[in-house]
Scaffold this motif. Structure first.
Motif, mmCIF file in Angstrom:
data_model
loop_
_atom_site.group_PDB
_atom_site.id
_atom_site.type_symbol
_atom_site.label_atom_id
_atom_site.label_comp_id
_atom_site.label_asym_id
_atom_site.label_seq_id
_atom_site.Cartn_x
_atom_site.Cartn_y
_atom_site.Cartn_z
ATOM 1 N N GLY A 121 0.848 -1.193 0.120
ATOM 2 C CA GLY A 121 0.136 0.019 -0.078
ATOM 3 C C GLY A 121 0.731 1.120 -0.026
ATOM 4 N N TYR A 122 1.448 1.303 1.055
ATOM 5 C CA TYR A 122 2.679 2.511 1.296
ATOM 6 C C TYR A 122 3.935 1.861 1.493
ATOM 7 C CZ TYR A 122 -1.297 5.426 1.885
ATOM 8 O OH TYR A 122 -2.478 6.249 1.528
ATOM 9 N N GLY A 123 5.039 2.480 1.222
ATOM 10 C CA GLY A 123 6.352 1.834 1.321
ATOM 11 C C GLY A 123 7.094 1.770 0.018
ATOM 12 N N TRP A 124 8.231 1.190 0.040
ATOM 13 C CA TRP A 124 9.139 0.977 -1.014
ATOM 14 C C TRP A 124 9.738 -0.608 -0.977
ATOM 15 C CZ3 TRP A 124 13.829 -0.541 0.597
ATOM 16 C CH2 TRP A 124 14.015 -0.303 2.063
ATOM 17 N N ALA A 125 10.193 -0.795 -2.169
ATOM 18 C CA ALA A 125 10.936 -2.117 -2.623
ATOM 19 C C ALA A 125 12.155 -1.800 -3.237
ATOM 20 C CB ALA A 125 10.068 -2.953 -3.160
ATOM 21 N N ARG A 126 13.104 -2.702 -2.767
ATOM 22 C CA ARG A 126 14.460 -2.637 -3.477
ATOM 23 C C ARG A 126 14.739 -4.120 -3.681
ATOM 24 N NH1 ARG A 126 16.669 2.589 -2.667
ATOM 25 N NH2 ARG A 126 16.015 3.568 -0.862
ATOM 26 N N ILE A 127 15.083 -4.406 -5.059
ATOM 27 C CA ILE A 127 15.490 -5.773 -5.345
ATOM 28 C C ILE A 127 16.640 -5.642 -5.862
ATOM 29 C CG2 ILE A 127 14.695 -7.590 -6.705
ATOM 30 C CD1 ILE A 127 11.697 -6.959 -6.179
#
Length: 180
Positions: A121-127
């Protein structure tokens, strides 16, 4: 009054055909069938008119969901995997306000295709993916900001195929390749 036979075989829909074609393409990408066989099966799938014809082109393929599924459900916080870890076939994250950091660059990847499903919903992702990985994020619906990814300059990457899908609300996804 017309007479219509009652036991006509059902017809195949475009959705059924598309699903079969996608499964054949995945099987080819996973190295399960050679190019010539895929071409022949694709021809049958695209011209199939009955469910039996479609079933015949998919019959010898293993179930596409083979492999472990890891699912993380959280309201918030940091989901963090790095170093030497075993990457499952499918890694699914459901989080309202969380952050995701997945480093696959030194992980053990046993599957030719890895699915990462993000529902944030809110937030980030680093892959961070291995240097030779092939990345596909076309099935990711980013509502606020588009993913940040720069494909490597080299062509013909031979590593695992990393498919990223799901939904990102008010957050962003960064994807990058690790060093060789």
């Amino acid at each position: 009054m017309s007479s219509v036979p009652e036991n006509l075989p059902s017809r195949v829909s475009e959705v059924d055909r598309d699903s079969a074609v996608e499964r054949l393409q995945e099987a080819f990408a996973e190295g399960l069938i050679p190019q010539e066989e895929m071409d022949a099966r694709l021809h049958v799938a695209l011209t199939a008119t009955t469910p039996g014809e479609l079933a015949s082109v998919l019959a010898s393929l293993p179930d596409e969901a083979v492999g472990p599924i890891v699912e993380v459900n959280t309201a918030g916080g940091l989901i963090h995997r790095r170093g030497s870890w075993q990457v499952p076939r499918t890694f699914r994250v459901n989080s309202r306000m969380g952050k995701v950091y997945l480093d696959l660059s030194r992980a053990t990847i046993e599957y030719p295709v890895v699915n990462i499903e993000l529902h944030l919903g809110y937030g980030w992702a680093r892959i961070i993916v291995p240097s030779d990985a092939v990345v596909n994020y076309e099935q990711l619906n980013a509502e606020w900001k588009q993913p940040s990814y720069r494909a490597p300059q080299r062509s013909g990457a031979s590593g695992a195929r990393i498919r990223i899908s799901g939904t990102m609300g008010h957050g962003r996804l960064w994807i990058k390749h690790g060093r060789s």
